[in-house]
Design a protein around this motif. Structure first.
Motif, short mmCIF file in Angstrom:
data_model
loop_
_atom_site.label_atom_id
_atom_site.label_comp_id
_atom_site.label_asym_id
_atom_site.label_seq_id
_atom_site.Cartn_x
_atom_site.Cartn_y
_atom_site.Cartn_z
N PRO A 278 0.80 -1.23 0.00
CA PRO A 278 0.00 0.00 0.00
C PRO A 278 0.83 1.28 0.00
O PRO A 278 0.30 2.36 0.09
CB PRO A 278 -0.81 -0.13 1.30
CG PRO A 278 0.06 -0.93 2.19
CD PRO A 278 0.78 -1.91 1.29
N PHE A 279 2.13 1.15 -0.09
CA PHE A 279 3.02 2.32 -0.17
C PHE A 279 4.03 2.07 -1.28
O PHE A 279 4.24 0.92 -1.69
CB PHE A 279 3.70 2.61 1.17
CG PHE A 279 3.98 1.41 2.02
CD1 PHE A 279 5.08 0.60 1.79
CD2 PHE A 279 3.14 1.07 3.06
CE1 PHE A 279 5.33 -0.51 2.56
CE2 PHE A 279 3.38 -0.03 3.86
CZ PHE A 279 4.49 -0.84 3.60
N PRO A 280 4.61 3.13 -1.81
CA PRO A 280 5.53 2.96 -2.95
C PRO A 280 6.69 2.01 -2.62
O PRO A 280 7.24 2.05 -1.53
CB PRO A 280 6.07 4.37 -3.18
CG PRO A 280 5.09 5.29 -2.53
CD PRO A 280 4.49 4.52 -1.40
N ARG A 281 7.00 1.17 -3.60
CA ARG A 281 8.13 0.25 -3.42
C ARG A 281 9.42 0.82 -3.99
O ARG A 281 10.49 0.36 -3.65
CB ARG A 281 7.81 -1.08 -4.10
CG ARG A 281 6.73 -1.87 -3.37
CD ARG A 281 6.39 -3.16 -4.09
NE ARG A 281 6.07 -2.93 -5.49
CZ ARG A 281 6.77 -3.43 -6.52
NH1 ARG A 281 7.78 -4.20 -6.34
NH2 ARG A 281 6.40 -3.16 -7.76
N GLU A 282 9.32 1.81 -4.87
CA GLU A 282 10.52 2.42 -5.45
C GLU A 282 10.36 3.93 -5.49
O GLU A 282 9.31 4.43 -5.90
CB GLU A 282 10.77 1.89 -6.85
CG GLU A 282 11.15 0.43 -6.87
CD GLU A 282 11.59 -0.03 -8.26
OE1 GLU A 282 12.14 0.78 -9.03
OE2 GLU A 282 11.39 -1.22 -8.54
N CYS A 283 11.40 4.61 -5.06
CA CYS A 283 11.44 6.07 -5.11
C CYS A 283 12.76 6.47 -5.74
O CYS A 283 13.80 5.83 -5.49
CB CYS A 283 11.33 6.68 -3.71
SG CYS A 283 9.84 6.20 -2.81
N ARG A 284 12.74 7.54 -6.51
CA ARG A 284 13.96 8.00 -7.20
C ARG A 284 14.43 9.38 -6.76
O ARG A 284 15.50 9.80 -7.14
CB ARG A 284 13.72 8.01 -8.71
CG ARG A 284 13.52 6.64 -9.27
CD ARG A 284 14.81 5.90 -9.28
NE ARG A 284 14.62 4.52 -9.72
CZ ARG A 284 15.45 3.56 -9.44
NH1 ARG A 284 16.52 3.81 -8.73
NH2 ARG A 284 15.23 2.36 -9.86
N ASP A 285 13.62 10.09 -6.00
CA ASP A 285 14.06 11.40 -5.52
C ASP A 285 13.45 11.68 -4.15
O ASP A 285 12.62 10.93 -3.65
CB ASP A 285 13.73 12.51 -6.53
CG ASP A 285 12.25 12.69 -6.78
OD1 ASP A 285 11.44 12.59 -5.83
OD2 ASP A 285 11.88 12.96 -7.94
N ARG A 286 13.90 12.75 -3.56
CA ARG A 286 13.50 13.11 -2.19
C ARG A 286 11.98 13.30 -2.07
O ARG A 286 11.39 12.90 -1.07
CB ARG A 286 14.23 14.39 -1.79
CG ARG A 286 14.35 14.57 -0.32
CD ARG A 286 15.13 15.82 0.04
NE ARG A 286 16.53 15.69 -0.35
CZ ARG A 286 17.26 16.69 -0.85
NH1 ARG A 286 16.73 17.87 -1.04
NH2 ARG A 286 18.52 16.50 -1.16
N ASN A 287 11.35 13.89 -3.08
CA ASN A 287 9.90 14.09 -3.03
C ASN A 287 9.15 12.77 -3.03
O ASN A 287 8.14 12.61 -2.34
CB ASN A 287 9.43 14.97 -4.20
CG ASN A 287 9.84 16.41 -4.02
OD1 ASN A 287 9.98 16.90 -2.91
ND2 ASN A 287 10.06 17.09 -5.13
N GLU A 288 9.63 11.81 -3.81
CA GLU A 288 8.99 10.50 -3.82
C GLU A 288 9.18 9.79 -2.48
O GLU A 288 8.27 9.10 -2.01
CB GLU A 288 9.54 9.64 -4.96
CG GLU A 288 9.08 10.11 -6.32
CD GLU A 288 9.62 9.27 -7.47
OE1 GLU A 288 10.40 8.32 -7.23
OE2 GLU A 288 9.25 9.57 -8.63
N VAL A 289 10.34 9.98 -1.84
CA VAL A 289 10.56 9.39 -0.51
C VAL A 289 9.61 10.02 0.50
O VAL A 289 9.03 9.33 1.34
CB VAL A 289 12.04 9.52 -0.06
CG1 VAL A 289 12.21 9.05 1.37
CG2 VAL A 289 12.96 8.74 -1.00
N ALA A 290 9.40 11.32 0.39
CA ALA A 290 8.42 11.99 1.27
C ALA A 290 7.03 11.37 1.07
O ALA A 290 6.30 11.12 2.04
CB ALA A 290 8.39 13.49 1.00
N GLY A 291 6.68 11.07 -0.18
CA GLY A 291 5.41 10.41 -0.47
C GLY A 291 5.33 9.01 0.12
O GLY A 291 4.28 8.58 0.59
N PHE A 292 6.47 8.31 0.13
CA PHE A 292 6.53 6.99 0.77
C PHE A 292 6.16 7.11 2.25
O PHE A 292 5.34 6.35 2.75
CB PHE A 292 7.93 6.38 0.62
CG PHE A 292 8.19 5.26 1.59
CD1 PHE A 292 7.72 3.99 1.33
CD2 PHE A 292 8.86 5.49 2.78
CE1 PHE A 292 7.94 2.95 2.23
CE2 PHE A 292 9.09 4.46 3.68
CZ PHE A 292 8.62 3.20 3.41
#
Length: 128
Positions: free
Chosen positions: A42-56
């Motif tokens: 239910p949460f992202p399995r891959e992030c490529r930048d800081r904003n995506e990690v914040a979304g995680f």
């Protein structure tokens, strides 16, 4: 204690306080952030930048009520830090209690996180 280990321990302390901005400050803008598990998580399995990690972190907070999160052992290998830990909580949508040991593998360059990989018992989530 190495600088990288100090940075990693600081990230876990920040997570315990709920201080996600402090974690994001030490993550490279171009990062490899990955959870090993099925696409149904239910949460992202891959992030490529800081904003995506914040979304995680936002999705994790929406998905799970974490009652206990412990980093139990740190293995310092210079630019690579391996952390062994344990998590216990509840899946908000189902009320199902979950617990799992976990392993985090982090790579840091000059005190900045460039890679994060998490392994945990995704089957404990009941279909995730």
């Amino acid at each position: 204690m190495s600088t990288n280990l100090s940075v990693v321990k600081g990230m876990y302390e920040a997570f315990q306080r709920g201080d996600i901005p402090a974690i994001l400050e030490v993550i490279a803008e171009d990062v490899e952030w990955r959870l090993v598990g099925p696409a149904s998580m239910p949460f992202p399995r891959e992030c490529r930048d800081r904003n995506e990690v914040a979304g995680f972190f936002r999705a994790l907070a929406e998905s799970d009520d974490i009652a206990l999160f412990e980093a139990r052992e740190y293995i310092d290998a210079g630019d690579n830090i391996v952390i062994l830990g344990f998590v216990k909580g509840t899946i908000r949508s189902t009320g199902k209690a979950v617990e799992s040991e976990w392993i985090h593998v982090m790579t840091l360059k000059n005190g900045v996180l460039t890679r994060f990989v998490e392994f945990f018992d995704t089957a404990s989530r009941g279909g995730h």
